[in-house]
Design a protein around this motif. Structure first.
Motif, PDB file in Angstrom:
ATOM      1  N   ILE A   1       5.328  -2.445   7.129  1.00  0.00           N
ATOM      2  CA  ILE A   1       4.674  -1.226   7.591  1.00  0.00           C
ATOM      3  C   ILE A   1       3.167  -1.443   7.697  1.00  0.00           C
ATOM      4  O   ILE A   1       2.556  -2.050   6.815  1.00  0.00           O
ATOM      5  N   LEU A   2       2.576  -0.991   8.792  1.00  0.00           N
ATOM      6  CA  LEU A   2       1.133  -1.102   8.973  1.00  0.00           C
ATOM      7  C   LEU A   2       0.415  -0.176   7.994  1.00  0.00           C
ATOM      8  O   LEU A   2       0.923   0.912   7.675  1.00  0.00           O
ATOM      9  N   SER A   3      -0.757  -0.579   7.574  1.00  0.00           N
ATOM     10  CA  SER A   3      -1.511   0.240   6.615  1.00  0.00           C
ATOM     11  C   SER A   3      -1.828   1.615   7.190  1.00  0.00           C
ATOM     12  O   SER A   3      -1.859   2.600   6.467  1.00  0.00           O
ATOM     13  N   THR A   4      -2.004   1.694   8.510  1.00  0.00           N
ATOM     14  CA  THR A   4      -2.310   2.988   9.146  1.00  0.00           C
ATOM     15  C   THR A   4      -1.099   3.918   9.184  1.00  0.00           C
ATOM     16  O   THR A   4      -1.241   5.104   9.437  1.00  0.00           O
ATOM     17  N   ALA A   5       0.102   3.378   8.931  1.00  0.00           N
ATOM     18  CA  ALA A   5       1.321   4.188   9.022  1.00  0.00           C
ATOM     19  C   ALA A   5       1.937   4.501   7.657  1.00  0.00           C
ATOM     20  O   ALA A   5       2.924   5.218   7.586  1.00  0.00           O
ATOM     21  N   ARG A   6       1.354   3.972   6.589  1.00  0.00           N
ATOM     22  CA  ARG A   6       1.951   4.123   5.245  1.00  0.00           C
ATOM     23  C   ARG A   6       2.235   5.561   4.865  1.00  0.00           C
ATOM     24  O   ARG A   6       3.254   5.854   4.252  1.00  0.00           O
ATOM     25  N   SER A   7       1.335   6.448   5.201  1.00  0.00           N
ATOM     26  CA  SER A   7       1.509   7.839   4.781  1.00  0.00           C
ATOM     27  C   SER A   7       1.909   8.765   5.924  1.00  0.00           C
ATOM     28  O   SER A   7       2.049   9.973   5.729  1.00  0.00           O
ATOM     29  N   LYS A   8       2.118   8.210   7.115  1.00  0.00           N
ATOM     30  CA  LYS A   8       2.545   9.040   8.242  1.00  0.00           C
ATOM     31  C   LYS A   8       3.945   9.608   7.974  1.00  0.00           C
ATOM     32  O   LYS A   8       4.844   8.901   7.557  1.00  0.00           O
ATOM     33  N   GLU A   9       4.069  10.872   8.275  1.00  0.00           N
ATOM     34  CA  GLU A   9       5.348  11.555   8.118  1.00  0.00           C
ATOM     35  C   GLU A   9       6.413  10.902   8.997  1.00  0.00           C
ATOM     36  O   GLU A   9       6.139  10.558  10.149  1.00  0.00           O
ATOM     37  N   ARG A  10       7.590  10.680   8.448  1.00  0.00           N
ATOM     38  CA  ARG A  10       8.793  10.185   9.122  1.00  0.00           C
ATOM     39  C   ARG A  10       8.845   8.686   9.358  1.00  0.00           C
ATOM     40  O   ARG A  10       9.904   8.177   9.658  1.00  0.00           O
TER      41      ARG A  10
ATOM     42  N   GLY B   1       0.792  -1.224   0.000  1.00  0.00           N
ATOM     43  CA  GLY B   1       0.000   0.000   0.000  1.00  0.00           C
ATOM     44  C   GLY B   1       0.825   1.275   0.000  1.00  0.00           C
ATOM     45  O   GLY B   1       0.280   2.373  -0.008  1.00  0.00           O
ATOM     46  N   VAL B   2       2.149   1.154  -0.008  1.00  0.00           N
ATOM     47  CA  VAL B   2       3.018   2.339  -0.049  1.00  0.00           C
ATOM     48  C   VAL B   2       3.100   2.808  -1.498  1.00  0.00           C
ATOM     49  O   VAL B   2       3.374   2.018  -2.404  1.00  0.00           O
ATOM     50  N   SER B   3       2.871   4.079  -1.719  1.00  0.00           N
ATOM     51  CA  SER B   3       2.910   4.606  -3.084  1.00  0.00           C
ATOM     52  C   SER B   3       4.350   4.932  -3.491  1.00  0.00           C
ATOM     53  O   SER B   3       5.211   5.180  -2.639  1.00  0.00           O
TER      54      SER B   3
END
Length: 152
Positions: free
Chosen positions: A89-98, A11-13
């Motif tokens: 990486i958890l799906s909830t953290a994919r777009s979290k900064e850092r 799910g990481v772009s």
């Protein structure tokens, strides 16, 4: 120079991975391109290839505890150089900064550094953009200086 393989089910772009790599490239790291795996072979299922940082889906055998992401490094036994790295990486953290920046730091060999606002802080709530000590050019110079002192 590792390349970065993004497994499709992570799910990481690609733009998100590129942004995380820019952070480390600015610090002098030579990291190859980002490759989005098409998912038509077993590479992601088998954990990536040598010379790669593979971003993967968290599977049931990965104990995440209270982590947003985890990196596993595999080393050559004789030289202790990193052979490959897997970032879960958890799906909830994919777009979290850092988060991805932090995990790529582990994939490059850095451990936690619990200084407030440091990117390698073990607690997300205490992390930030401080990259003190991580510039590869400065680090390499310091290692050369230390080694030359030892050889005197």
């Amino acid at each position: 120079m590792p390349i970065v393989r993004i497994c499709p089910d992570s799910g990481v772009s690609q733009p998100r991975a590129e942004r995380a790599l820019r952070y480390w490239r600015r610090l002098g790291y030579n990291i190859g391109p980002v490759f989005v795996d098409p998912g038509n072979d077993m590479t992601c299922f088998n954990g990536g290839r040598s010379g790669e940082i593979t971003i993967m889906l968290v599977t049931s055998d990965i104990n995440m505890a209270n982590h947003l992401a985890i990196t596993r490094n595999y080393f050559y036994s004789d030289t202790k150089e990193i052979l490959k790295a897997q970032i879960y990486i958890l799906s909830t953290a994919r777009s979290k900064e850092r988060v991805l920046e932090h995990e790529i730091g582990h994939a490059l060999g850095w451990m936690h550094y619990n200084r407030r606002h440091h990117v390698m802080n073990s607690l997300y709530t205490n992390s930030g953009h401080d990259s003190s000590g991580l510039d590869i050019r400065s680090y390499t110079r310091q290692i050369i200086e230390i080694e030359s002192e030892i050889l005197k």
